[in-house]
Design a protein around this motif. Structure first.
Motif, mmCIF file in Angstrom:
data_model
loop_
_atom_site.group_PDB
_atom_site.id
_atom_site.type_symbol
_atom_site.label_atom_id
_atom_site.label_comp_id
_atom_site.label_asym_id
_atom_site.label_seq_id
_atom_site.Cartn_x
_atom_site.Cartn_y
_atom_site.Cartn_z
ATOM 1 N N THR A 10 2.552 0.431 -19.136
ATOM 2 C CA THR A 10 3.445 1.537 -19.484
ATOM 3 C C THR A 10 3.419 2.651 -18.441
ATOM 4 O O THR A 10 4.453 3.227 -18.088
ATOM 5 N N ALA A 11 2.227 2.937 -17.900
ATOM 6 C CA ALA A 11 2.087 4.052 -16.959
ATOM 7 C C ALA A 11 2.738 3.774 -15.613
ATOM 8 O O ALA A 11 2.843 4.685 -14.782
ATOM 9 N N ALA A 12 3.192 2.544 -15.391
ATOM 10 C CA ALA A 12 3.835 2.211 -14.111
ATOM 11 C C ALA A 12 5.344 2.100 -14.240
ATOM 12 O O ALA A 12 6.033 1.969 -13.223
ATOM 13 N N ARG A 13 5.869 2.150 -15.442
ATOM 14 C CA ARG A 13 7.302 1.937 -15.629
ATOM 15 C C ARG A 13 8.106 3.118 -15.107
ATOM 16 O O ARG A 13 7.758 4.276 -15.322
ATOM 17 N N GLY A 14 9.185 2.782 -14.428
ATOM 18 C CA GLY A 14 10.029 3.820 -13.841
ATOM 19 C C GLY A 14 9.591 4.228 -12.447
ATOM 20 O O GLY A 14 10.205 5.109 -11.842
ATOM 21 N N TYR A 15 8.539 3.593 -11.925
ATOM 22 C CA TYR A 15 8.021 3.945 -10.609
ATOM 23 C C TYR A 15 7.742 2.665 -9.814
ATOM 24 O O TYR A 15 7.571 1.580 -10.381
ATOM 25 N N VAL A 16 7.668 2.814 -8.495
ATOM 26 C CA VAL A 16 7.347 1.694 -7.621
ATOM 27 C C VAL A 16 6.431 2.211 -6.512
ATOM 28 O O VAL A 16 6.549 3.358 -6.070
ATOM 29 N N LEU A 17 5.511 1.368 -6.099
ATOM 30 C CA LEU A 17 4.608 1.714 -4.998
ATOM 31 C C LEU A 17 5.251 1.270 -3.686
ATOM 32 O O LEU A 17 5.524 0.083 -3.494
ATOM 33 N N LEU A 18 5.518 2.221 -2.804
ATOM 34 C CA LEU A 18 6.059 1.919 -1.478
ATOM 35 C C LEU A 18 4.938 2.053 -0.459
ATOM 36 O O LEU A 18 4.321 3.125 -0.351
ATOM 37 N N ALA A 19 4.666 0.994 0.273
ATOM 38 C CA ALA A 19 3.596 1.002 1.272
ATOM 39 C C ALA A 19 4.164 0.566 2.617
ATOM 40 O O ALA A 19 5.066 -0.269 2.689
ATOM 41 N N ASP A 20 3.598 1.114 3.664
ATOM 42 C CA ASP A 20 4.057 0.795 5.014
ATOM 43 C C ASP A 20 2.846 0.560 5.905
ATOM 44 O O ASP A 20 2.102 1.487 6.221
ATOM 45 N N VAL A 21 2.647 -0.702 6.292
ATOM 46 C CA VAL A 21 1.570 -1.043 7.233
ATOM 47 C C VAL A 21 2.163 -1.656 8.500
ATOM 48 O O VAL A 21 1.497 -2.396 9.212
ATOM 49 N N SER A 22 3.428 -1.325 8.772
ATOM 50 C CA SER A 22 4.115 -1.951 9.910
ATOM 51 C C SER A 22 3.488 -1.586 11.246
ATOM 52 O O SER A 22 3.658 -2.321 12.223
ATOM 53 N N ALA A 23 2.772 -0.463 11.311
ATOM 54 C CA ALA A 23 2.140 -0.058 12.563
ATOM 55 C C ALA A 23 0.648 -0.335 12.571
ATOM 56 O O ALA A 23 -0.063 0.100 13.482
ATOM 57 N N GLU A 24 0.158 -1.054 11.568
ATOM 58 C CA GLU A 24 -1.275 -1.329 11.460
ATOM 59 C C GLU A 24 -1.567 -2.784 11.818
ATOM 60 O O GLU A 24 -0.749 -3.667 11.559
ATOM 61 N N PRO A 25 -2.738 -3.043 12.393
ATOM 62 C CA PRO A 25 -3.157 -4.452 12.544
ATOM 63 C C PRO A 25 -3.578 -4.979 11.179
ATOM 64 O O PRO A 25 -4.284 -4.281 10.441
#
Length: 706
Positions: free
Chosen positions: A394-409
């Motif tokens: 329930t605590a995650a509904r309506g939200y999304v985790l956006l992550a960016d590791v495009s510049a990381e090894p």
């Protein structure tokens, strides 16, 4: 008429190996093998030479490596590598794809009836190949009557494939199990240039990330048995990785779909040999996955590749929608796809509407922008990852985790932190007391308002902006400003004491200095040449006791960044340190020289040392000799050459008289001191700029008016 007989594979000429292949088998550098051949009298003699290139009997080489213990490979790896080498040598007889299919089918047959492919009787003498192959086909008909795994492939081959049965048996003996043998066989894909089997393979780092995000062990602990599916299986790399990650493969029920019939059969064999029970295995030939055995608990897949000029972002998003439709409540899917469809800006209304619809459906748990080069065969193809969960907490509904590791090894540390971010978000949602390391939790309504916009974190993670490094930036900048002021004052004092740089240069008259070579200097005992040490890469660390000097440092890299522990160095036996004034040089990849004024360092091959002999009749100054060697003519390497035009022994330099040598050394020492003072200021300014720009970029610093 007598039937043809087949000699055992030990006598096959295909087992011949070159020195490069010996180095690959022993997991050493290519240059080590000629050294072994020169120093060890027991090294196998060459079976023959072709255009000056020696070839050796592979079995003799492996036995010699096992007896001497040389190299970095364990015995099982050596035997398996030899078996694979001999197998790959038959690609011209059977064709690469057919070779893998036949050997894979033979391994699967051995797994099905749990009996060796070659009997002891066949190993002891010449055998009738037609009878032997007929016997193998009869076993296949008995063990695979419905032709699910091996029968078709073995029926299509003739008696010439008997040799492959021997080699498959050798591979099983080396790898210990048929499953391990099959995985090693598939490891030949790149060597056999099987593009259709390697084109969509992802890097091991990305495969490990997917397994960690799937977390199959925890699923098995909660449910005792799980169903894993891949609607775009190809060679089954992702499914096999999940099966290998659990303690008991019998707890896995595997579903897969693949439109290419031979590939589907390959996946079927692969999963069976990995330990999935036959009754829990359903690999379908087709484009759509039918849930005939069970509903999937976990879906892990990579959307089919489309060339950039023909790529449809809409088709990619439809593929994700189809995967989402397969998910039941609380079930998870990991979907790899083109980054331009999954995370980039979507100017087309239809594509943007579909992506927005998927986000609003509440099934998208996390969106991860991945580094480039995740598919080695297509390094320019950018991938992104969507993590889907039907009915999240329930605590995650309506939200999304956006992550960016495009510049990381995508190394172990990055994977661990990213997996922690996603798994905690999956378990606790916004109630988690955890700040993501590589992204932000964003409202889906906020993303929907930016219709078609990129799915990228709106800023650096909170854990980054609140880190100690960030909060201490103003103090670090102030400290660097103090160092800059002190460095300027020190440079000014030196200039006041020594005056401006003045070179009393006049044109030389009379006799020119006699030219000499380094070889002559060595013969005259004025210089000594000392070899560098072959240090194992894992022994070079950032926090050892002694500096390591190699091509990196000679080329301008920081001295002290690479070090070696004194206890580790002692295991090398003949290790020695540099002495103050040693000239450390390398000719690979290009000529480079440096003077080690402090000494007590370790020189790493291919770097070497020129050591000035003290108390010589005509003494040399290290600074001057290094400068003259660097200015010597015709010492470079042309673009197509393997090595420099001449060795350093043939470098020609002027043999300066003692007075000239002394004056030149004083001049170069003064220049070196002034350069050091300027470098201190330049380094401090660079640090101040780096800290300030980093703070401005992440919004944690501002600059007041003076």
């Amino acid at each position: 008429m007598a039937q043809p007989s087949f000699p055992l594979p030990e006598s096959s000429a295909i087992s011949l190996v070159s020195m490069s292949e010996i180095a690959a088998m022993a997991q050493v550098q290519r240059s080590v093998v000629p050294t072994w051949r020169r120093r060890h009298s027991g090294f196998p003699t060459a079976a023959f030479e072709n255009a000056g290139r020696p070839w050796f009997d592979g079995r003799e080489v492996v036995e010699w490596l096992l007896a001497t213990g040389l190299g970095n490979a364990d015995p099982a790896h050596l035997r398996a590598e030899l078996a694979l080498h001999v197998i790959s040598g038959h690609k011209h007889l059977f064709g690469p794809r057919r070779l893998v299919e036949i050997v894979g089918s033979l391994l699967c047959l051995r797994h099905l009836d749990q009996k060796p492919l070659v009997s002891d009787k066949e190993d002891d003498k010449q055998i009738n190949v037609n009878e032997a192959w007929a016997a193998l086909q009869n076993r296949a008909e008995r063990m695979d009557p419905e032709d699910e795994f091996v029968l078709r492939e073995l029926r299509a081959a003739d008696s010439s494939a008997v040799v492959l049965a021997h080699l498959a048996e050798d591979l099983v003996e080396a790898a210990y199990t048929t499953g391990s043998a099959y995985e090693r066989l598939l490891g030949l894909r790149a060597r056999l240039e099987l593009t259709e089997l390697t084109a969509e393979a992802v890097t091991p780092g990305l495969r490990d990330l997917l397994v960690q995000l799937a977390d199959p062990r925890s699923m098995v602990e909660r449910r005792e048995q799980i169903t894993v599916a891949d609607p775009h299986a190809r060679t089954g790399d992702l499914l096999a990785a999940i099966v290998h990650a659990v303690d008991d493969p019998a707890t896995i029920c595997a579903l897969a779909a693949e439109p290419d019939g031979p590939l589907a059969r390959l996946v079927r064999r692969r999963l069976l040999l990995a330990g999935v029970e036959e009754l829990k295995l359903d690999v379908q030939i087709g484009l759509d996955l039918e849930e005939r055995l069970a509903d999937p608990d976990l879906i892990i897949t990579q959307l089919p590749y489309q060339a950039a000029e023909k790529r449809s972002k809409f088709v990619a998003l439809v593929g994700i929608e189809k995967v989402a439709d397969l998910l039941g409540p609380g079930r998870t899917a990991l979907v790899l796809g083109p980054a331009d469809a999954l995370v980039d800006v979507l100017p087309d209304t239809q594509e943007a509407q579909l992506r927005s619809s998927l986000l609003r459906s509440g099934v998208v748990e996390a969106v991860i922008d991945l580094p480039g080069g995740m598919t080695p065969y297509r390094p320019g193809y950018r991938l992104a990852l969507w993590v889907l969960t039907r009915d999240p907490v329930t605590a995650a509904r309506g939200y999304v985790l956006l992550a960016d590791v495009s510049a990381e090894p995508l190394n172990e540390q990055v994977r661990t932190r990213l997996v922690e971010d996603v798994l905690i978000w999956r378990a606790e949602g916004r109630h988690a007391r955890h700040d993501p390391r590589y992204g932000h939790v964003v409202s889906i309504a906020q993303l929907d308002a930016k219709f078609g916009g990129p799915l990228a974190p709106p800023g650096p993670p909170a854990s980054q902006t609140l880190s100690r490094t960030v909060t201490e930036r103003p103090a670090l900048i102030a400290e660097a400003e103090g160092r800059l002021q002190r460095a300027g004052e020190q440079a000014q004092r030196y200039a006041d004491e020594h005056g401006r740089t003045r070179i009393n240069v006049v044109r030389r008259t009379g006799r020119m200095p006699t030219p000499t070579t380094v070889r002559a200097l060595i013969a005259g005992r004025r210089v000594m040449k000392v070899s560098g040490h072959r240090l194992a890469p894992e022994h070079i660390v950032p926090d050892g006791h002694h500096n390591v000097l190699g091509p990196e440092e000679i080329g301008g890299g920081p001295v002290g960044a690479r070090r070696i522990d004194r206890a580790v160095l002692a295991t090398y036996g003949n290790a020695a340190f540099t002495e103050p004034g040693d000239i450390v040089y390398t000719t690979s990849p290009q000529l480079g020289l440096m003077v080690d004024h402090d000494g007590f360092s370790v020189v790493a091959f291919p770097a070497r040392i020129l050591r000035i002999v003290p108390n010589a009749e005509r003494p040399l100054a290290p600074r001057v000799l290094a400068a003259l060697l660097g200015a010597a003519r015709n010492t470079g390497r042309s673009p197509g050459a393997v090595r420099a035009a001449r060795p350093i022994e043939d470098f020609v330099v002027p043999d300066l008289d003692p007075a000239d040598m002394r004056r030149a050394d004083a001049f170069l020492a003064d220049i070196e001191r002034r350069q050091g003072l300027l470098h201190n200021q330049d380094d401090t300014l660079t640090e101040i700029r780096r800290l300030a720009v980093a703070g401005l970029a992440d919004g944690t610093l501002t600059i007041d008016d003076p």
